[in-house]
Design a protein around this motif. Sequence first.
Motif, PDB file in Angstrom:
ATOM      1  N   GLU A 118       0.856  -1.177   0.000  1.00 56.34           N
ATOM      2  CA  GLU A 118       0.000   0.000   0.000  1.00 56.34           C
ATOM      3  C   GLU A 118       0.893   1.227   0.000  1.00 56.34           C
ATOM      4  O   GLU A 118       1.985   1.220   0.567  1.00 56.34           O
ATOM      5  N   ILE A 119       0.421   2.275  -0.633  1.00 59.66           N
ATOM      6  CA  ILE A 119       1.211   3.494  -0.760  1.00 59.66           C
ATOM      7  C   ILE A 119       0.281   4.693  -0.619  1.00 59.66           C
ATOM      8  O   ILE A 119      -0.868   4.652  -1.073  1.00 59.66           O
ATOM      9  N   ALA A 120       0.751   5.717   0.046  1.00 64.98           N
ATOM     10  CA  ALA A 120      -0.085   6.901   0.276  1.00 64.98           C
ATOM     11  C   ALA A 120       0.756   8.153   0.115  1.00 64.98           C
ATOM     12  O   ALA A 120       1.932   8.187   0.499  1.00 64.98           O
ATOM     13  N   ILE A 121       0.141   9.187  -0.466  1.00 66.36           N
ATOM     14  CA  ILE A 121       0.793  10.498  -0.541  1.00 66.36           C
ATOM     15  C   ILE A 121       0.447  11.207   0.762  1.00 66.36           C
ATOM     16  O   ILE A 121      -0.662  11.700   0.950  1.00 66.36           O
ATOM     17  N   GLU A 122       1.401  11.205   1.678  1.00 71.12           N
ATOM     18  CA  GLU A 122       1.117  11.704   3.024  1.00 71.12           C
ATOM     19  C   GLU A 122       0.992  13.217   3.068  1.00 71.12           C
ATOM     20  O   GLU A 122       0.119  13.770   3.745  1.00 71.12           O
ATOM     21  N   VAL A 134       5.942  13.740   0.544  1.00 73.14           N
ATOM     22  CA  VAL A 134       6.211  12.608   1.441  1.00 73.14           C
ATOM     23  C   VAL A 134       5.286  11.464   1.045  1.00 73.14           C
ATOM     24  O   VAL A 134       4.058  11.598   1.105  1.00 73.14           O
ATOM     25  N   VAL A 135       5.877  10.374   0.597  1.00 75.15           N
ATOM     26  CA  VAL A 135       5.133   9.186   0.181  1.00 75.15           C
ATOM     27  C   VAL A 135       5.403   8.091   1.207  1.00 75.15           C
ATOM     28  O   VAL A 135       6.556   7.730   1.449  1.00 75.15           O
ATOM     29  N   ARG A 136       4.339   7.578   1.804  1.00 71.85           N
ATOM     30  CA  ARG A 136       4.458   6.548   2.836  1.00 71.85           C
ATOM     31  C   ARG A 136       3.994   5.202   2.268  1.00 71.85           C
ATOM     32  O   ARG A 136       3.112   5.153   1.407  1.00 71.85           O
ATOM     33  N   PHE A 137       4.585   4.121   2.731  1.00 73.45           N
ATOM     34  CA  PHE A 137       4.243   2.801   2.201  1.00 73.45           C
ATOM     35  C   PHE A 137       4.234   1.769   3.321  1.00 73.45           C
ATOM     36  O   PHE A 137       4.861   1.954   4.373  1.00 73.45           O
ATOM     37  N   ALA A 138       3.490   0.693   3.087  1.00 77.16           N
ATOM     38  CA  ALA A 138       3.448  -0.442   4.008  1.00 77.16           C
ATOM     39  C   ALA A 138       3.500  -1.720   3.183  1.00 77.16           C
ATOM     40  O   ALA A 138       2.748  -1.872   2.221  1.00 77.16           O
ATOM     41  N   LEU A 139       4.372  -2.635   3.566  1.00 76.92           N
ATOM     42  CA  LEU A 139       4.549  -3.908   2.880  1.00 76.92           C
ATOM     43  C   LEU A 139       4.148  -5.033   3.822  1.00 76.92           C
ATOM     44  O   LEU A 139       4.644  -5.109   4.954  1.00 76.92           O
ATOM     45  N   SER A 140       3.253  -5.898   3.362  1.00 81.31           N
ATOM     46  CA  SER A 140       2.819  -7.034   4.186  1.00 81.31           C
ATOM     47  C   SER A 140       3.042  -8.324   3.410  1.00 81.31           C
ATOM     48  O   SER A 140       3.028  -8.346   2.179  1.00 81.31           O
TER      49      SER A 140
END
Length: 353
Positions: A118-122, A134-140
């Motif tokens: 998942e990726i979000a433009i914070e 600032v681009v935030r990401f989460a890897l599962s």
Amino acid sequence: MSRHQTMAQPDTDKVPATPAGQRFRIRDHYEVGREKVREFARAVQNHHAAHHQGDSAHALGYPAIIAPPTFASVIGMTGTRALLDSVLADYDLSQFLQTDQIFESYRPILAGDRIHSEIAIESIRRFGDNDFLVVRFALSNQHDEIAIVGSTTIAARRGAEVDANMTDVIENIMMQGRPAESDTATLPHDDTLIPLDSSPLTEPAHYENIPVHTLPAFDELAPGDQLPGGIFRLTRGDLANYAGVSGDANPIHFSDYAAQLVGLPTVVAHGMLTMGLASGYLTSWLGDPTAIRKFSVRFSGFVPVAADAASTVEFTGRIKSLDPDTRTATIMLGGTSAGRKLFGRALAEVRLR
């Protein structure tokens, strides 16, 4: 992009509504290949046996070889490209500069894992002529366990005038991994990104108490202790190899012509390559790559690499603080090359036995 590059003032009347707050899922998962892990470890000169040999990973308690600490940047490249091709298409790709990178590890990525992203433009903040994204990401992984959460900060100019020669660079020098513009009409619509709601990325509430097998013990260390220094060598071949393994095809890392167009004196090493070297330096001291809980870097310099000679990169480390409740240490890292500081700030939080 060079910090000394000059660009035209952006036309603020043409700036579209901010995409800050948008969140996406990458449609397809990333399957972590054993040989890809080994290739990446070699590319960042991380020779810890757990990145190469199953028996060494088993000794640390894991069923397959372990990806190096910055391997997540390879997985994140798909999402970054998709954002730049769609949501952030108003920015010119030749005028991006990565300023910060953070990786926060909750569990290691292993060969054979199927990673969902998942990726979000914070946020997007404007300072003078620059936008800071600032681009935030989460890897599962395939068990719906969060492995890595992190963020990338990029400085960019919107609406800048582009040197006409840069078009030739993109056409004739960059790696040809993407279709030519004239061919895109025959291709299916790029649906790499699946829009989600604007809620924050899912992050674990706490760290699991996974054992580590570090060489230094918590009780042996004190604030102010110095880590042994580390020295790495980089050649043009190393840069070309990292470009291919990581997917970062920016020509300033292998073409003098492209580097000079953006104001650099010569070809320079990837920022993420220097961060990868620094993580290998940490891993060598720790003896357990899974002990790095959080690693954050603010880039402030670059490693120039000549066509006919290797460059030297030197790292130092110092124990900034110790937390007896969590048996963790915060380490301040320094990196230099040719007398130039590479990091404005580099901190690692590591777990200790």
